[in-house]
Motif scaffolding. Structure first.
Motif, PDB file in Angstrom:
ATOM      1  N   ILE A 149      -5.628   1.069  -1.739  1.00 21.14           N
ATOM      2  CA  ILE A 149      -4.606   0.014  -1.839  1.00 21.14           C
ATOM      3  C   ILE A 149      -5.248  -1.307  -1.445  1.00 21.14           C
ATOM      4  CG2 ILE A 149      -2.319  -0.753  -1.081  1.00 21.14           C
ATOM      5  CD1 ILE A 149      -1.834   2.221  -0.233  1.00 21.14           C
ATOM      6  N   GLY A 158       4.054  -3.136  -1.192  1.00 22.49           N
ATOM      7  CA  GLY A 158       3.988  -2.729   0.207  1.00 22.49           C
ATOM      8  C   GLY A 158       5.395  -2.615   0.778  1.00 22.49           C
ATOM      9  N   PHE A 200       6.342  -2.817   3.804  1.00 22.88           N
ATOM     10  CA  PHE A 200       6.594  -3.677   4.966  1.00 22.88           C
ATOM     11  C   PHE A 200       6.815  -5.121   4.533  1.00 22.88           C
ATOM     12  CE2 PHE A 200       5.239  -5.860   8.932  1.00 22.88           C
ATOM     13  CZ  PHE A 200       6.137  -5.263   9.806  1.00 22.88           C
ATOM     14  N   ASN A 223       1.077  -5.247  -4.371  1.00 22.76           N
ATOM     15  CA  ASN A 223      -0.340  -4.979  -4.141  1.00 22.76           C
ATOM     16  C   ASN A 223      -0.791  -4.053  -5.264  1.00 22.76           C
ATOM     17  OD1 ASN A 223       0.648  -2.484  -3.195  1.00 22.76           O
ATOM     18  ND2 ASN A 223       0.463  -3.083  -1.051  1.00 22.76           N
ATOM     19  N   THR A 240      -6.695  -0.094   2.206  1.00 20.41           N
ATOM     20  CA  THR A 240      -6.197   1.137   2.827  1.00 20.41           C
ATOM     21  C   THR A 240      -6.577   2.285   1.897  1.00 20.41           C
ATOM     22  OG1 THR A 240      -4.357  -0.028   3.845  1.00 20.41           O
ATOM     23  CG2 THR A 240      -4.124   2.351   3.613  1.00 20.41           C
ATOM     24  N   PHE A 251      -6.890   6.499   1.041  1.00 16.68           N
ATOM     25  CA  PHE A 251      -6.528   7.905   1.273  1.00 16.68           C
ATOM     26  C   PHE A 251      -7.435   8.768   0.404  1.00 16.68           C
ATOM     27  CE2 PHE A 251      -2.645   5.452   1.838  1.00 16.68           C
ATOM     28  CZ  PHE A 251      -2.107   5.952   3.010  1.00 16.68           C
TER      29      PHE A 251
HETATM   30  P1  2BA Z   1      -2.316  -2.961   5.986  1.00 15.45           P
HETATM   31  O1  2BA Z   1      -2.266  -1.951   7.091  1.00 15.45           O
HETATM   32  O2  2BA Z   1      -3.665  -3.485   5.597  1.00 15.45           O
HETATM   33  O3  2BA Z   1      -1.632  -2.282   4.720  1.00 15.45           O
HETATM   34  C1  2BA Z   1      -1.667  -2.894   3.440  1.00 15.45           C
HETATM   35  C2  2BA Z   1      -0.807  -2.098   2.474  1.00 15.45           C
HETATM   36  O4  2BA Z   1      -1.363  -0.775   2.355  1.00 15.45           O
HETATM   37  C3  2BA Z   1       0.625  -1.867   2.949  1.00 15.45           C
HETATM   38  O5  2BA Z   1       1.449  -2.939   2.568  1.00 15.45           O
HETATM   39  C4  2BA Z   1       1.010  -0.584   2.204  1.00 15.45           C
HETATM   40  O6  2BA Z   1       1.303  -0.872   0.850  1.00 15.45           O
HETATM   41  C5  2BA Z   1      -0.302   0.197   2.242  1.00 15.45           C
HETATM   42  N1  2BA Z   1      -0.378   1.093   3.416  1.00 15.45           N
HETATM   43  C6  2BA Z   1      -1.002   0.848   4.592  1.00 15.45           C
HETATM   44  N2  2BA Z   1      -0.914   1.912   5.417  1.00 15.45           N
HETATM   45  C7  2BA Z   1      -0.218   2.849   4.753  1.00 15.45           C
HETATM   46  C8  2BA Z   1       0.207   4.179   5.075  1.00 15.45           C
HETATM   47  N3  2BA Z   1      -0.070   4.758   6.276  1.00 15.45           N
HETATM   48  N4  2BA Z   1       0.924   4.872   4.152  1.00 15.45           N
HETATM   49  C9  2BA Z   1       1.202   4.319   2.957  1.00 15.45           C
HETATM   50  N5  2BA Z   1       0.833   3.052   2.586  1.00 15.45           N
HETATM   51  C10 2BA Z   1       0.120   2.343   3.467  1.00 15.45           C
HETATM   52  P2  2BA Z   1       2.678  -3.321   3.507  1.00 15.45           P
HETATM   53  O7  2BA Z   1       3.487  -2.109   3.812  1.00 15.45           O
HETATM   54  O8  2BA Z   1       3.397  -4.451   2.862  1.00 15.45           O
HETATM   55  O9  2BA Z   1       2.024  -3.802   4.885  1.00 15.45           O
HETATM   56  C11 2BA Z   1       1.341  -5.035   4.973  1.00 15.45           C
HETATM   57  C12 2BA Z   1       0.757  -5.232   6.360  1.00 15.45           C
HETATM   58  O10 2BA Z   1       1.835  -5.290   7.306  1.00 15.45           O
HETATM   59  C13 2BA Z   1      -0.122  -4.050   6.822  1.00 15.45           C
HETATM   60  O11 2BA Z   1      -1.434  -4.238   6.365  1.00 15.45           O
HETATM   61  C14 2BA Z   1       0.021  -4.132   8.322  1.00 15.45           C
HETATM   62  O12 2BA Z   1      -0.814  -5.139   8.865  1.00 15.45           O
HETATM   63  C15 2BA Z   1       1.473  -4.585   8.494  1.00 15.45           C
HETATM   64  N6  2BA Z   1       2.398  -3.458   8.668  1.00 15.45           N
HETATM   65  C16 2BA Z   1       2.757  -2.547   7.745  1.00 15.45           C
HETATM   66  N7  2BA Z   1       3.657  -1.662   8.228  1.00 15.45           N
HETATM   67  C17 2BA Z   1       3.859  -2.033   9.503  1.00 15.45           C
HETATM   68  C18 2BA Z   1       4.698  -1.515  10.547  1.00 15.45           C
HETATM   69  N8  2BA Z   1       5.483  -0.458  10.364  1.00 15.45           N
HETATM   70  N9  2BA Z   1       4.671  -2.165  11.732  1.00 15.45           N
HETATM   71  C19 2BA Z   1       3.876  -3.245  11.947  1.00 15.45           C
HETATM   72  N10 2BA Z   1       3.061  -3.787  10.982  1.00 15.45           N
HETATM   73  C20 2BA Z   1       3.055  -3.184   9.791  1.00 15.45           C
END
Ligand code: 2BA
Length: 105
Positions: free
Chosen positions: A7, A34, A36, A41, A93, A95
């Motif tokens: 991703i 994403g 969050f 993306n 990211t 997998f």
């Molecule tokens: P990243 O951790 O670099 O993640 C970038 C994108 O990669 C995420 O977009 C999501 O589409 C995917 N991704 C990351 N980890 C994942 C996982 N374990 N399972 C499935 N998909 C995954 P977003 O969800 O829009 O998140 C954008 C950024 O916001 C993240 O960058 C992180 O810095 C932050 N973030 C995401 N979820 C969060 C949460 N629950 N709490 C705090 N910060 C969060």
């Protein structure tokens, strides 16, 4: 065989795909969002042999790994309005999953 999901930011997807294609890897691009940030993306799917996984990750890292970028500060005013700030951009990211069966028919 393994299936690698990568991703990346939309802006990096072209460079990553080109770098992988150049080394002979097949790539499928999916438009994703994403959960969050709710921003678009790109998710890349790469099917390859287990012993190639590290090379794929290395190619991705080189093409879009975390890096610093200097931008003009969007918040300054007056004499500070053109202040440059260093921000972290890029990254991916990843997998890696097992594939039970792979066929092209
Ligand atoms: P990243 O951790 O670099 O993640 C970038 C994108 O990669 C995420 O977009 C999501 O589409 C995917 N991704 C990351 N980890 C994942 C996982 N374990 N399972 C499935 N998909 C995954 P977003 O969800 O829009 O998140 C954008 C950024 O916001 C993240 O960058 C992180 O810095 C932050 N973030 C995401 N979820 C969060 C949460 N629950 N709490 C705090 N910060 C969060």
């Amino acid at each position: 065989m393994k299936l690698i999901y990568v991703i990346v930011r939309n802006i990096d997807s072209g460079d990553v795909t080109a770098a992988l294609n150049k080394k002979g890897y097949y790539v499928t691009k999916l438009a994703s969002t994403g959960g969050f940030l709710r921003e678009g993306n790109t998710t890349l799917m790469i099917g390859t042999d287990e012993d190639k996984v590290d090379e794929v990750i290395e190619i991705v890292k080189k093409a879009c790994g975390p890096r610093k970028q200097v931008i003009s500060s969007p918040v300054g005013t007056g004499e500070y309005s053109s202040m440059n700030v260093v921000v972290n951009v890029g990254g991916a990211t990843i997998f890696v999953m097992d594939v039970d069966r792979f066929e092209k028919i």
